[in-house]
Design an enzyme around this catalytic site. Structure first.
Site, PDB file in Angstrom:
ATOM      1  N   HIS A 212     -52.508 -31.414  -8.949  1.00  0.00           N
ATOM      2  CA  HIS A 212     -53.212 -32.144  -9.706  1.00  0.00           C
ATOM      3  C   HIS A 212     -54.004 -33.476  -8.883  1.00  0.00           C
ATOM      4  O   HIS A 212     -52.803 -33.659  -8.324  1.00  0.00           O
ATOM      5  CB  HIS A 212     -52.892 -32.630 -11.023  1.00  0.00           C
ATOM      6  CG  HIS A 212     -52.394 -32.057 -11.765  1.00  0.00           C
ATOM      7  ND1 HIS A 212     -51.316 -31.585 -12.556  1.00  0.00           N
ATOM      8  CD2 HIS A 212     -53.681 -30.118 -12.281  1.00  0.00           C
ATOM      9  CE1 HIS A 212     -51.554 -30.013 -13.553  1.00  0.00           C
ATOM     10  NE2 HIS A 212     -52.992 -29.233 -13.122  1.00  0.00           N
TER      11      HIS A 212
ATOM     12  N   HIS B 250     -54.670 -34.381 -15.874  1.00  0.00           N
ATOM     13  CA  HIS B 250     -54.058 -33.157 -16.763  1.00  0.00           C
ATOM     14  C   HIS B 250     -52.988 -33.616 -17.469  1.00  0.00           C
ATOM     15  O   HIS B 250     -53.074 -34.717 -18.107  1.00  0.00           O
ATOM     16  CB  HIS B 250     -53.216 -32.794 -15.415  1.00  0.00           C
ATOM     17  CG  HIS B 250     -52.563 -34.013 -14.708  1.00  0.00           C
ATOM     18  ND1 HIS B 250     -53.342 -35.096 -13.511  1.00  0.00           N
ATOM     19  CD2 HIS B 250     -51.428 -34.043 -14.719  1.00  0.00           C
ATOM     20  CE1 HIS B 250     -52.224 -36.113 -13.639  1.00  0.00           C
ATOM     21  NE2 HIS B 250     -50.360 -35.183 -14.294  1.00  0.00           N
TER      22      HIS B 250
ATOM     23  N   TYR C 117     -43.041 -22.541 -17.066  1.00  0.00           N
ATOM     24  CA  TYR C 117     -42.964 -23.540 -17.417  1.00  0.00           C
ATOM     25  C   TYR C 117     -42.912 -24.444 -18.482  1.00  0.00           C
ATOM     26  O   TYR C 117     -44.218 -23.944 -19.325  1.00  0.00           O
ATOM     27  CB  TYR C 117     -44.190 -24.295 -16.172  1.00  0.00           C
ATOM     28  CG  TYR C 117     -44.449 -26.221 -15.933  1.00  0.00           C
ATOM     29  CD1 TYR C 117     -42.988 -26.943 -16.022  1.00  0.00           C
ATOM     30  CD2 TYR C 117     -45.320 -26.873 -16.460  1.00  0.00           C
ATOM     31  CE1 TYR C 117     -42.798 -28.548 -15.723  1.00  0.00           C
ATOM     32  CE2 TYR C 117     -45.092 -28.096 -16.119  1.00  0.00           C
ATOM     33  CZ  TYR C 117     -44.564 -29.212 -16.305  1.00  0.00           C
ATOM     34  OH  TYR C 117     -44.581 -30.440 -16.385  1.00  0.00           O
TER      35      TYR C 117
ATOM     36  N   GLU D 193     -50.125 -34.447  -7.405  1.00  0.00           N
ATOM     37  CA  GLU D 193     -48.691 -33.551  -7.786  1.00  0.00           C
ATOM     38  C   GLU D 193     -49.631 -32.190  -7.686  1.00  0.00           C
ATOM     39  O   GLU D 193     -50.029 -32.184  -8.043  1.00  0.00           O
ATOM     40  CB  GLU D 193     -48.737 -33.622  -9.097  1.00  0.00           C
ATOM     41  CG  GLU D 193     -48.387 -35.256  -9.796  1.00  0.00           C
ATOM     42  CD  GLU D 193     -48.752 -35.579 -11.198  1.00  0.00           C
ATOM     43  OE1 GLU D 193     -48.200 -34.552 -11.841  1.00  0.00           O
ATOM     44  OE2 GLU D 193     -48.864 -36.609 -12.043  1.00  0.00           O
TER      45      GLU D 193
ATOM     46  N   HIS E 219     -41.117 -39.667 -23.674  1.00  0.00           N
ATOM     47  CA  HIS E 219     -40.584 -38.682 -21.831  1.00  0.00           C
ATOM     48  C   HIS E 219     -40.519 -39.404 -21.750  1.00  0.00           C
ATOM     49  O   HIS E 219     -41.583 -40.913 -20.785  1.00  0.00           O
ATOM     50  CB  HIS E 219     -41.683 -37.393 -22.460  1.00  0.00           C
ATOM     51  CG  HIS E 219     -41.751 -36.651 -21.460  1.00  0.00           C
ATOM     52  ND1 HIS E 219     -41.513 -35.675 -21.646  1.00  0.00           N
ATOM     53  CD2 HIS E 219     -42.241 -36.769 -20.029  1.00  0.00           C
ATOM     54  CE1 HIS E 219     -41.408 -34.055 -21.080  1.00  0.00           C
ATOM     55  NE2 HIS E 219     -41.685 -35.229 -19.362  1.00  0.00           N
TER      56      HIS E 219
ATOM     57  N   HIS F 199     -51.568 -37.218 -18.494  1.00  0.00           N
ATOM     58  CA  HIS F 199     -51.403 -37.712 -17.158  1.00  0.00           C
ATOM     59  C   HIS F 199     -52.755 -38.646 -16.277  1.00  0.00           C
ATOM     60  O   HIS F 199     -53.292 -37.389 -16.300  1.00  0.00           O
ATOM     61  CB  HIS F 199     -50.143 -37.842 -16.917  1.00  0.00           C
ATOM     62  CG  HIS F 199     -50.150 -38.749 -15.616  1.00  0.00           C
ATOM     63  ND1 HIS F 199     -49.309 -38.179 -14.191  1.00  0.00           N
ATOM     64  CD2 HIS F 199     -49.949 -39.840 -15.547  1.00  0.00           C
ATOM     65  CE1 HIS F 199     -48.610 -39.410 -14.015  1.00  0.00           C
ATOM     66  NE2 HIS F 199     -48.889 -40.427 -14.366  1.00  0.00           N
TER      67      HIS F 199
END
Length: 443
Positions: free
Chosen positions: A365, A371, A350, A341, A292, A335
């Site tokens: 976050h 998160h 989403y 963020e 990703h 992460h």
């Protein structure tokens, strides 16, 4: 809106005349002794005079009356717009907000300025280094008043309802799935056509620019040709009852009165303008092999800090695209980040949290706060058949990412009453899949 005209390009040297006054731009100079049509010449500087040419921002406006003709500014209530980052104690938790409530016009008339609410931010407008994240919720147009931000630039993201933005440079119609940027010092007024909501990213001390493409090459992401700035339009309108100019200055609001419309610019030229962009034109770059990719590949605009590669703020989107990565957990990874963020949702669902994160809401976050995908997303995508598939179809989520450790306001934590205190529970069902007897497959 039919009839609106735009100029194309990002940061170009533009020139524009209202067609009702041909020849209103002076020829060969900026400030002649007498301007065509008896206009006043006024320069609007968005950078220091001595900035290097690539960063030098200014426009010349040719107007019926100069903007200096007004009564003194006096302080006015700020409502829920603030730069006080110490109202409440810091909160490092994952935060999510339900859709912010739009006031009903039958109960109270609220225009764009009255409907500004600060969620979070950091830094200081006085030292020209910082960020503010706001929402606007309104139901009526601004009448005989305009707004001017002396502190920084507004990047406006409509979520519900189109907005007609009248500026000194001309008019822009901005719809959901479009964005616009009103740069520091530009006066504007907002007309709405019903219950209206959106998000605002404010930066102090820097202007938004296109991200560098590096090895991507000369083309891709947000292409300069797709940005639009308004063509010149003016009104020669007297307002004997008083026209209000609302000025955001050092985090506070001030108002002054004048007896004419500020949208009296007959012609202009320069590279310091408002502009808009349709997010459907974003040329997404994505992984075509495995893993990703980092979300920075979806950066539309960036406001750079003085530290190379580190932004005061990035505006990032998660557009419809193809997912084709092999042997890969395709949603965003888990992460912890040295950046903050804030996410919002314009429409749809989403991909990493299909429940709970709703259009018109948001999430934060904070710096180094863990998160990632919720439990349902993890389980589903850990066992999904990996075939080419459309991702985020019918959806547009976005992120304001900042190198600042942002504080949440009292309005954001308490007053708005939209904080989802159950957010953490979406990760509670995550379970251990550890198998101490696991062995690699034989080749």
């Amino acid at each position: 809106m039919a009839g609106l005209k735009y100029l194309t390009g990002f940061g170009n040297e533009f020139s524009s005349e209202d067609p009702r006054c041909p020849g209103s731009l002076p020829e060969g100079q900026n400030s002649p002794q007498v301007c065509p049509y008896g206009l006043y010449a006024e320069q609007l500087s968005g950078s220091a005079f001595t900035c290097p040419r690539p960063a030098n921002k200014r426009s010349w406006l040719y107007r019926i009356l100069p903007s200096v003709k007004h009564k003194p500014f006096t302080a006015v209530p700020c409502g829920n717009l603030t730069e006080n980052w110490n109202e409440v104690e810091p909160d490092p938790n994952q935060l999510r907000w339900l859709p912010f409530i739009i006031p009903k016009s039958t109960e109270k008339k609220v225009d764009f300025v009255a409907g500004l609410h600060t969620i979070c931010g950091a830094g200081d407008a006085k030292t020209r280094n910082g960020i503010g994240i706001h929402v606007y919720t309104c139901n009526t147009s601004m009448v005989d008043r305009c707004f001017n931000n002396s502190d920084g630039d507004f990047l406006i993201v409509p979520q519900q309802g189109e907005v007609l933005i009248t500026t000194e440079f001309g008019k822009m119609m901005v719809e959901p799935n479009e964005i616009c940027v009103i740069q520091q010092g530009m006066r504007f007024s907002v007309d709405v056509f019903g219950e209206t909501r959106g998000y605002i990213l404010e930066v102090y001390g820097a202007h938004f620019e296109l991200p560098d493409l590096g090895p991507i090459g000369a083309n891709g992401l947000a292409n300069p040709r797709d940005f639009l700035c308004p063509a010149a339009w003016f009104e020669d309108r007297k307002v004997p009852s008083g026209y209000s100019v609302i000025n955001k200055y050092q985090g506070k609001l001030f108002a002054c009165q004048q007896d004419f419309s500020p949208f009296n610019v007959v012609a202009w030229h320069g590279n310091y303008t408002p502009y808009k962009y349709n997010l459907k034109n974003f040329m997404a770059i994505n992984c075509v092999a495995f893993d990703h990719a980092d979300p920075s590949i979806f950066t539309v605009l960036t406001a750079k800090s003085t530290k190379p590669g580190v932004a005061i703020a990035d505006f990032v989107i998660f557009p419809p695209r193809w997912g084709v990565a092999d042997n890969t957990f395709r949603p965003p990874y888990y992460h912890r980040n040295c950046m903050s963020e804030f996410m919002g949702l314009i429409k749809g669902h989403y991909e990493a949290k299909e429940e709970g994160f709703l259009p018109g809401g948001g999430s934060l976050h904070s710096m180094m706060t863990p998160h990632g995908p919720d439990a349902d997303c993890f389980e589903k995508n850990s066992t999904a058949e990996l075939k080419p598939e459309r991702v985020a179809e019918g959806t547009m989520a976005f992120m304001f990412e900042s190198s600042f450790s942002m504080a949440v306001t009292k309005w954001g934590l308490q007053t708005c009453q939209r904080l989802d205190k159950t957010y953490y529970q979406c990760w509670e069902p995550l379970r251990s899949h550890f198998n101490p007897n696991w062995k690699p497959r034989k080749q």
